[in-house]
Design a protein around this motif. Structure first.
Motif, PDB file in Angstrom:
ATOM      1  N   MET A 112       6.306  -2.381   7.334  1.00 23.78           N
ATOM      2  CA  MET A 112       7.174  -3.431   6.793  1.00 23.78           C
ATOM      3  C   MET A 112       6.817  -3.701   5.338  1.00 23.78           C
ATOM      4  SD  MET A 112       7.138  -6.138   9.966  1.00 23.78           S
ATOM      5  CE  MET A 112       5.403  -6.486   9.822  1.00 23.78           C
ATOM      6  N   ALA A 113       7.782  -4.228   4.605  1.00 24.93           N
ATOM      7  CA  ALA A 113       7.561  -4.609   3.207  1.00 24.93           C
ATOM      8  C   ALA A 113       8.251  -5.940   2.940  1.00 24.93           C
ATOM      9  CB  ALA A 113       8.095  -3.537   2.273  1.00 24.93           C
ATOM     10  N   THR A 114       7.873  -6.548   1.839  1.00 27.87           N
ATOM     11  CA  THR A 114       8.425  -7.811   1.366  1.00 27.87           C
ATOM     12  C   THR A 114       8.400  -8.869   2.464  1.00 27.87           C
ATOM     13  OG1 THR A 114       9.810  -6.509  -0.125  1.00 27.87           O
ATOM     14  CG2 THR A 114      10.291  -8.829   0.000  1.00 27.87           C
ATOM     15  N   ILE A 115       7.209  -9.110   2.940  1.00 26.07           N
ATOM     16  CA  ILE A 115       7.015 -10.146   3.948  1.00 26.07           C
ATOM     17  C   ILE A 115       7.096 -11.527   3.292  1.00 26.07           C
ATOM     18  CG2 ILE A 115       5.352 -11.112   5.591  1.00 26.07           C
ATOM     19  CD1 ILE A 115       4.325  -8.179   5.926  1.00 26.07           C
ATOM     20  N   HIS A 116       6.605 -11.643   2.064  1.00 25.09           N
ATOM     21  CA  HIS A 116       6.560 -12.935   1.383  1.00 25.09           C
ATOM     22  C   HIS A 116       7.672 -13.129   0.366  1.00 25.09           C
ATOM     23  CE1 HIS A 116       2.374 -12.097   2.672  1.00 25.09           C
ATOM     24  NE2 HIS A 116       2.585 -13.256   3.237  1.00 25.09           N
ATOM     25  N   GLY A 117       8.455 -12.122   0.096  1.00 23.54           N
ATOM     26  CA  GLY A 117       9.584 -12.291  -0.822  1.00 23.54           C
ATOM     27  C   GLY A 117       9.307 -11.824  -2.228  1.00 23.54           C
ATOM     28  N   ASN A 118       8.150 -12.162  -2.784  1.00 23.08           N
ATOM     29  CA  ASN A 118       7.878 -11.806  -4.174  1.00 23.08           C
ATOM     30  C   ASN A 118       7.170 -10.449  -4.247  1.00 23.08           C
ATOM     31  OD1 ASN A 118       5.483 -12.656  -3.060  1.00 23.08           O
ATOM     32  ND2 ASN A 118       4.806 -13.776  -4.862  1.00 23.08           N
ATOM     33  N   GLU A 119       7.615  -9.522  -3.439  1.00 26.83           N
ATOM     34  CA  GLU A 119       6.968  -8.217  -3.342  1.00 26.83           C
ATOM     35  C   GLU A 119       7.984  -7.091  -3.503  1.00 26.83           C
ATOM     36  OE1 GLU A 119       5.458  -8.882   0.565  1.00 26.83           O
ATOM     37  OE2 GLU A 119       3.740 -10.014  -0.155  1.00 26.83           O
ATOM     38  N   LYS A 120       8.795  -7.164  -4.546  1.00 27.46           N
ATOM     39  CA  LYS A 120       9.838  -6.159  -4.763  1.00 27.46           C
ATOM     40  C   LYS A 120       9.248  -4.758  -4.877  1.00 27.46           C
ATOM     41  CE  LYS A 120      11.379  -8.019  -8.492  1.00 27.46           C
ATOM     42  NZ  LYS A 120      10.487  -9.118  -8.740  1.00 27.46           N
ATOM     43  N   LEU A 121       8.090  -4.654  -5.499  1.00 23.14           N
ATOM     44  CA  LEU A 121       7.461  -3.359  -5.691  1.00 23.14           C
ATOM     45  C   LEU A 121       7.151  -2.699  -4.345  1.00 23.14           C
ATOM     46  CD1 LEU A 121       6.327  -1.259  -7.617  1.00 23.14           C
ATOM     47  CD2 LEU A 121       4.180  -2.529  -7.648  1.00 23.14           C
ATOM     48  N   CYS A 122       6.748  -3.494  -3.374  1.00 19.64           N
ATOM     49  CA  CYS A 122       6.459  -2.948  -2.037  1.00 19.64           C
ATOM     50  C   CYS A 122       7.721  -2.357  -1.408  1.00 19.64           C
ATOM     51  CB  CYS A 122       5.884  -4.034  -1.137  1.00 19.64           C
ATOM     52  SG  CYS A 122       4.294  -4.633  -1.687  1.00 19.64           S
ATOM     53  N   THR A 123       8.834  -3.044  -1.557  1.00 23.05           N
ATOM     54  CA  THR A 123      10.090  -2.535  -1.002  1.00 23.05           C
ATOM     55  C   THR A 123      10.490  -1.239  -1.682  1.00 23.05           C
ATOM     56  OG1 THR A 123      10.885  -4.694  -0.317  1.00 23.05           O
ATOM     57  CG2 THR A 123      12.556  -3.022  -0.726  1.00 23.05           C
ATOM     58  N   MET A 124      10.390  -1.189  -2.990  1.00 20.72           N
ATOM     59  CA  MET A 124      10.779   0.025  -3.706  1.00 20.72           C
ATOM     60  C   MET A 124       9.837   1.187  -3.364  1.00 20.72           C
ATOM     61  SD  MET A 124      13.469  -1.076  -4.912  1.00 20.72           S
ATOM     62  CE  MET A 124      13.956   0.455  -5.650  1.00 20.72           C
TER      63      MET A 124
END
Length: 174
Positions: A112-124
């Motif tokens: 999973m990615a962007t669990i906290h919202g401010n993690e755009k880099l993780c999603t990309m």
């Protein structure tokens, strides 16, 4: 700084997946019979074609709708090894989508990615990993074997509202 983190996160994701592949081969010989029953690799059907993955992941954060369009396009381009669905809805009724990659055999893996919202880099980074895995299916034997013996579930955005809010804040800074 962001330009350095993307390859690092991509590398860590690939190392994690490679570690799962190596773990399969590290089971003690006493469990060899059990291993062969559980992780039996199904043959690729003769009619199965290598997916033609055309998606290119941009070098910038994209909107939630664009993320879901990419996920849907991957499924359209590789329907034999992918499945797309919703984990559920967020508190503001945004869908929380997943993509499953694999042959529905063997152990399940959840990333999973962007669990906290401010993690755009993780999603990309996660989208980049998915893209590379799909592009290498039926080209790289390690990736092909991995997808034949694992079911990998990816949830690119766990917190849609946080992701959207972070994108809006970044846009306002410009």
């Amino acid at each position: 700084m962001k330009n350095i983190l993307i390859p690092i996160f991509l590398g860590l994701c690939l190392i994690n997946i490679y570690g799962l592949y190596q773990h399969k081969n590290a089971i003690e010989p006493a469990f060899q019979d059990v291993k062969n029953e559980i992780l039996e690799v199904p043959d690729i059907k003769k009619e199965e074609q290598k997916p033609n993955i055309t998606v290119s992941i941009p070098s910038r954060a994209i909107s939630l709708d664009e993320i879901y369009k990419v996920v849907d396009q991957w499924h359209a381009e590789a329907p034999e090894i992918t499945e797309v669905g919703e984990v559920g809805k967020s508190h503001e009724n945004h869908p929380i989508k997943y993509i499953r990659i694999g042959k529905k055999t063997g152990p399940k893996v959840l990333i999973m990615a962007t669990i906290h919202g401010n993690e755009k880099l993780c999603t990309m980074t996660l989208l980049g990993c998915i893209n590379e895995i799909l592009k290498n299916y039926m080209y790289d034997n390690r990736v092909t074997d991995l997808l034949k013996t694992r079911d990998i579930y990816y949830v690119p955005v766990v917190s849609p509202e946080g992701y959207i809010m972070d994108l809006e804040q970044e846009f306002l800074k410009k």
